[in-house]
Design an enzyme around this catalytic site. Structure first.
Site, PDB file in Angstrom:
ATOM      1  N   HIS A   1      57.552  34.949 -78.523  1.00 23.92           N
ATOM      2  CA  HIS A   1      57.802  35.024 -79.968  1.00 23.92           C
ATOM      3  C   HIS A   1      56.793  35.933 -80.663  1.00 23.92           C
ATOM      4  O   HIS A   1      55.774  36.338 -80.096  1.00 23.92           O
ATOM      5  CB  HIS A   1      57.757  33.623 -80.593  1.00 23.92           C
TER       6      HIS A   1
ATOM      7  N   CYS B   1      52.989  29.322 -75.133  1.00 28.65           N
ATOM      8  CA  CYS B   1      53.938  30.366 -75.522  1.00 28.65           C
ATOM      9  C   CYS B   1      53.304  31.744 -75.340  1.00 28.65           C
ATOM     10  O   CYS B   1      52.088  31.884 -75.235  1.00 28.65           O
ATOM     11  CB  CYS B   1      54.372  30.182 -76.966  1.00 28.65           C
TER      12      CYS B   1
END
Length: 265
Positions: free
Chosen positions: A225, A241
């Site tokens: 992301h 992440c």
């Protein structure tokens, strides 16, 4: 000679206190001082009374006749007895504003991390690729903080990334199962347990920590992301992440599809 001069000066000071009728003692002892100034009638007797204060100590003679450190000539009547302590007005104690080169090492460490310059090696760039993965595969090099999109013919597009901090790194093979533009963010229960101050839900937007785009990896909670904290690129910062600058994640998002293979090393 020094002892004789000290005695003469002390005698001169006493002669000054006793009265002006012994003024010749000053004339004979200190020929370089302007006696006319020393004996001006407007000089108040206050210095004599202050001289009896223990704070003046043995410096009284120097005060009357000498140019001590930080003092002007003793015969200047406007000279103040009390001297400002230089430490209170020392500019070295507080470096001038707007001059970072004057800051101490401790102050430099306290600089906002958002001012950290972006290392150009993490800029998006086309590079040679000699790995075994086929074109269209995403390869995440966690140790070196790079993400590669393999293009084939020995080339790949390389991006700088931020990865999991100590205790949150992982490896494996996943695939992109969903893509979102300006995604909402709902912190998982595990993250809320570690950080109860986090919001329970955030709408997508520039302030959202998932940034401009998100690509979800399999059935895990991990994503590739964007980030509204680009200064964290090149560091171990996330809870697992893979972070990218918003401009980079937008570029990658447009190049891959759901089902793309992702290899995390």
């Amino acid at each position: 000679m020094f002892k004789k001069m000290s005695v003469a000066l002390l005698g001169s000071a006493c002669a000054f206190i006793v009265g002006a009728d012994r003024a010749s003692a000053f004339d004979n002892t200190v020929p370089n001082d302007p006696p006319a100034v020393l004996y001006q009638p407007q000089v108040p007797p206050a210095p004599v009374r202050v001289a009896s204060n223990a704070n003046m100590g043995g410096g009284f003679i120097e005060f009357l006749f000498g140019d001590g450190p930080g003092r002007g000539p003793a015969y200047a009547p406007q000279q103040s007895i009390y001297q400002q302590q230089p430490g209170y007005n020392d500019p070295r104690r507080l470096p001038p504003m707007g001059e970072p080169q004057m800051q101490s090492g401790l102050q430099q460490e306290a600089i906002d991390p958002r001012q950290r310059p972006f290392d150009p090696k993490f800029e998006k760039q086309s590079v040679d690729y000699s790995g075994k993965e086929s074109a269209g595969t995403i390869v995440v090099d966690s140790n070196n903080k790079f993400l590669y999109l393999v293009e084939g013919n020995g080339r790949a597009m390389r991006y700088g990334i931020g990865v999991g901090r100590e205790g949150f790194t992982w490896s494996g093979v996943k695939s992109i199962t969903a893509k979102r533009e300006w995604p909402d963010w709902t912190p998982p229960a595990e993250m809320i347990a570690r950080r109860p101050d986090l919001p329970r839900h955030m709408e997508g937007g520039p302030e959202n920590p998932l940034g401009a785009r998100a690509m979800y990896l399999g059935s895990t909670l991990y994503r590739i992301h964007g980030s509204n904290e680009p200064w964290t690129i090149g560091t171990n910062v996330s809870s697992g992440c893979i972070r990218m600058r918003n401009e980079d994640v937008i570029d990658l998002y447009g190049r891959v599809n759901v089902g793309t293979k992702v290899v995390v090393m």
